[in-house]
Design an enzyme around this catalytic site. Sequence first.
Site, short mmCIF file in Angstrom:
data_model
loop_
_atom_site.label_atom_id
_atom_site.label_comp_id
_atom_site.label_asym_id
_atom_site.label_seq_id
_atom_site.Cartn_x
_atom_site.Cartn_y
_atom_site.Cartn_z
N SER A 542 0.84 -1.19 0.00
CA SER A 542 0.00 0.00 0.00
C SER A 542 0.89 1.25 0.00
CB SER A 542 -0.96 -0.04 1.19
OG SER A 542 -1.96 0.93 1.08
N HIS A 662 -7.89 -5.25 -0.63
CA HIS A 662 -6.78 -4.62 0.06
C HIS A 662 -6.62 -5.11 1.50
CE1 HIS A 662 -3.90 -1.26 -0.34
NE2 HIS A 662 -4.06 -1.09 0.97
#
Length: 690
Positions: A542, A662
């Site tokens: 990320s 995610h």
Amino acid sequence: MDYPAAHRQDIVEELHGHRVADPYRWLEDAQSAETKEWLRAEDELFHAQVDGLPGRERLRARITELLGSGNVSAPVWRGERRFFMRRTAEQELSVLYTVDPDGTERALIDPIALNAAGTTTLDAWQPDKEGRLLAYQLSVGGDEESKLSVMDVATGDTVEGPIDRCRYTNVAWLPGGEAFYYVRRLPADQVPEGEDQYHRRVYLHRLGTDPDRDDVLVFGEGMEKTNYYGVSVSRDGRWLTISASRGTAPRNDLWYADLSASPLENPALLPVQLDVDAQTGVHFGRDGRAYVFTDRDAPRARLAVADPADLAYENWTDLVPEDAEAVLSDFAILDDLERPVLLAGWTRHAVSEITVHDLATGERLGEVPLPGLGSIGGLVERPEGGHEAWFGYTDSVTPGGVQHYDARTGETTLWAAPPGSVEVPAVQARQIAYTSKDGTTVRMLVLGSLEGGPKPTILYGYGGFNVSLTPAYSAGILAWVEAGGVYAIANLRGGSEEGEEWHRAGMLGNKQNVFDDFHAAAERLIADGWTAPDRLAISGGSNGGLLVGAALTQRPDLYAAVVCSAPLLDMIRYEKFGLGQTWNVEYGSAEDPEQFAWLLDYSPYHHVKEGVAYPATLFTVFESDSRVDPLHARKMCAALQHAVASGGGGPVLLRNEAEVGHGARSLSRSVDLSVDTMSFLARHTGLALE
């Protein structure tokens, strides 16, 4: 190595006086036949390169074994009923349980029972104030859309929902369980095209009514489209608080209302702080005082008290003032004592501690004993008061369990151990302070031994969004160190390890500090003999994927291998995709000329050069990722493959995974990912896994 064909487009844009090339813009379209064919070929290449790497099955077995500890969360009390999460060694995902007043334990939500494929996740849950109803949020396939439902705890029956568009909401129950405040996005047909992930509002919902027709809009109309809202109601139902922050900004506006003196549908909101560059929250205590947790004029945070009748800033009185070194992270009130106390949770250079204070004066009385130098997972008290507190605890070699503190005796004992038994390897851990490029002292945790070095080493970092990297149990890290490697975790600027000033020293125009801190950590590991450039790998996901993307383009000579997971890499166009516009308060916006210059200065995709021998690089992306669009990794992968084809280095590979996003994932998917990434890093740093 022959890489999949990826043609280069002649796209050059003039932006703020700069010519910016974007040769792989076609890879932004995940649905095009051309992109799908490229992904298919990349998948074949990945498996051809990684599936046969030595030691994979042994690594898989050991990681699975170390994950066999399972996990358990601290209890959430509602009267004599408690709620908690637990995962055993055999379970793919954690299960939500309740324990009834008679001691009967029951599973309330088992994601695998809902979906045997393991692609349904429990994103959030909140019991009502009496423990009779449970609001919970589920998403499927990694999209994190979080549809909200309500369950009757006694029967397990669903009594409300699902209500859609509830991503990132909390649920603020009113006493009696007949209504709650919550946050919901506007329908897609009521917002401009492409903005359906924004435009949140606070609503009042009454059980048994239609949320689309009957919910009452309480707050948010006409405000910033990227605002996130928080909402809470005090235990007695009297006080409502609403917080608003623009995206992920480290500041918020805050209002409160006395619900006993105004209608629930139209609360008379009064400001606590507006247009103040600080983060503040208010908790209304059982003793009638308002407890103000804030970093206003205190970058490491402080706890103040005030009269709820007037929460103006000048009426705040410090109860637990800012510490010169430690960052205040949490607090709990234990008032069923002759001398009521307050527990304050801190992190000192990323290591947790808990202090005990007189509730009336804030005088420090002592400390809560902890099992070691690790991390606590939040302080939990009974809503109605008491003399006990619970908190999660973990460190580098201790699977997460729950500790219990009794303020009457001053003792800390193990409340709930992880359900599984594992044999954890003996691992040396030390915290090392080093100097970054500008002279700033930074710290990192290093696991492993100096003996026999230099060794295959993984350096991990994040460095953003006020996220603190604290000691924690990791099966993958332990398996790597047990095999003879070293693992280092750097507490870079941009995180919260040293407070809000530390965060701001690594955001916006200061972002290069984060990369400099990371390079300096690598250089220190090499200088001290832990590793060497041909044995040093870096890893991040990320915002941490942006970190390692910048690191490999800025210092390709310093690193042998890279795992770049769910990354941001095209910093000129990042705001156009996913939740990007909520992050321009962290990174800056390419629409602004000055901020554009910051972004272009380090944007990894725009700094790939032909003829450079870049490190072996593995991108890992997740097709349902609705936070960071996988297009970043696709474009960067193609650019790097083009560069190494003429400059040597590599290989450059892409691991693309479907039906996951995610965040949360099942155990077996987590193991698969760890095996693929660690066997790749072992191959390119010389770690023998067999």
